[in-house]
Design an enzyme around this catalytic site. Structure first.
Site, PDB file in Angstrom:
ATOM      1  N   HIS A 136      -8.900   0.265  -1.515  1.00  0.00           N
ATOM      2  CA  HIS A 136      -7.098   0.738  -2.041  1.00  0.00           C
ATOM      3  C   HIS A 136      -6.188   1.104  -1.623  1.00  0.00           C
ATOM      4  CE1 HIS A 136      -7.098   4.662  -4.735  1.00  0.00           C
ATOM      5  NE2 HIS A 136      -6.388   5.187  -3.038  1.00  0.00           N
ATOM      6  N   GLU A 137      -5.467   0.913  -0.471  1.00  0.00           N
ATOM      7  CA  GLU A 137      -4.401   0.605   0.090  1.00  0.00           C
ATOM      8  C   GLU A 137      -3.732  -0.222  -0.531  1.00  0.00           C
ATOM      9  OE1 GLU A 137      -3.253   4.229   0.988  1.00  0.00           O
ATOM     10  OE2 GLU A 137      -4.448   4.973   1.075  1.00  0.00           O
ATOM     11  N   HIS A 140      -2.589   0.382  -3.830  1.00  0.00           N
ATOM     12  CA  HIS A 140      -1.441   0.748  -4.378  1.00  0.00           C
ATOM     13  C   HIS A 140       0.074  -0.589  -3.997  1.00  0.00           C
ATOM     14  CE1 HIS A 140      -2.605   4.514  -5.144  1.00  0.00           C
ATOM     15  NE2 HIS A 140      -3.100   4.634  -3.553  1.00  0.00           N
ATOM     16  N   GLU A 196      -3.456   6.550  -8.727  1.00  0.00           N
ATOM     17  CA  GLU A 196      -5.048   6.600  -7.931  1.00  0.00           C
ATOM     18  C   GLU A 196      -6.152   6.048  -9.010  1.00  0.00           C
ATOM     19  OE1 GLU A 196      -5.494   7.687  -4.839  1.00  0.00           O
ATOM     20  OE2 GLU A 196      -3.974   7.731  -4.808  1.00  0.00           O
TER      21      GLU A 196
HETATM   22 ZN   LIG Z   1      -4.251   6.415  -2.855  1.00  0.00          ZN
END
Ligand SMILES: [Zn+2]
Length: 271
Positions: A136-137, A140, A196
């Protein structure tokens, strides 16, 4: 026009001209400052962060962070190369460090500079849970969400500062806030809901290609949510708002992520 004014004018021009394409969604995103300017700043801030914090080395947890990070990075490279984005990660200098800090947090700066806080490990629980967070990071970072957290003028200021000799404290702080190092300065900027959602989806694909079971992503966010009770909101949750929609989305996308991973010959998914 003196040199300084000329630089400003050229800088302004770049603001309007440069545009990146998000390799995962195909969406055009504004790249106000090119990687060649942002990455040196990121690398400098990362090294400074490591100097000022307690990096954990030689433990099985520290090794796990490096191991999972490496697998997610490899997955990202494979995905991008296979989808016509060769060279996208050319300037990346991947690094994965575990930092001794009770904060429930993790982040990835532009250029692949990752920090996982020991405080998040009781919630990630194992390698696969950690892969959810790191996927997830990294997502981003790949989608340049950090840049989009800053206003165009702020970014331009940081870009200009990197080009100059000295980086002011104010610029450093702005950069840290935008890229999630905010626990240091006590300010955290939440990502937007659309960012997100994007990071969840990209992260799911990355973890699957890395050989981790994407079904576990929804489980991780359930644990994160359960952990958020009480007065002390974990940092990770305040910047990564969790809700039932997110958990439902992750469950709905899991099969798609596995199907994508099979294209890369991945047939076993570690839970
Ligand atoms: Zn996030």
């Amino acid at each position: 026009m003196n040199f300084r004014n000329l630089s400003v004018a050229v800088g302004m021009l770049l603001v309007f001209l440069s545009c990146n394409q998000n390799p995962f969604t195909g969406k055009k995103t504004l790249a106000v400052v090119p990687n060649s300017q942002i990455l040196p700043m990121a690398f400098q801030q990362y090294d400074q962060f490591l100097q000022e914090n307690q990096v954990v080395t030689g433990t099985s947890e520290a090794r796990m962070v490096k191991d999972v990070g490496q697998k997610i990075a490899t997955a990202a490279e494979r995905y991008l190369n296979a989808n016509g984005y060769q060279g996208y990660l050319e300037d990346y200098r991947w690094e994965y460090n575990l930092v001794n800090d009770d904060a429930v947090n993790a982040w990835c700066m532009p250029g692949g500079k990752i920090v996982v806080y020991t405080g998040i490990l009781p919630i990630t629980q194992d390698e696969t849970g950690l892969a959810v967070v790191m996927g997830h990071e990294v997502a981003h970072a790949l989608a340049n969400h950090g840049q989009q957290r800053m206003s165009a003028s702020q970014l331009q200021q940081v870009g200009a500062a990197v080009g100059a000799v000295a980086v002011s404290e104010e610029n450093q702080q702005m950069f840290q806030t935008a890229y999630g190092l905010g626990t240091q300065v006590g300010v955290m900027l939440p990502f937007s809901r659309s960012h997100e959602t994007e990071a969840d989806k990209i992260g799911l694909t990355l973890m699957a290609i890395a050989g981790y079971n994407p079904d576990e992503a929804a489980e991780l966010w359930r644990r994160m949510k359960a952990n958020s009770g009480g007065s002390a909101q974990p940092e990770f949750l305040s910047t990564h708002p969790s809700n039932d929609t997110r958990i439902n989305n992750l469950e709905a996308w899991s099969d798609e992520a596995k199907a994508e991973a099979r294209k890369y010959g991945v047939t076993n998914f570690k839970s």
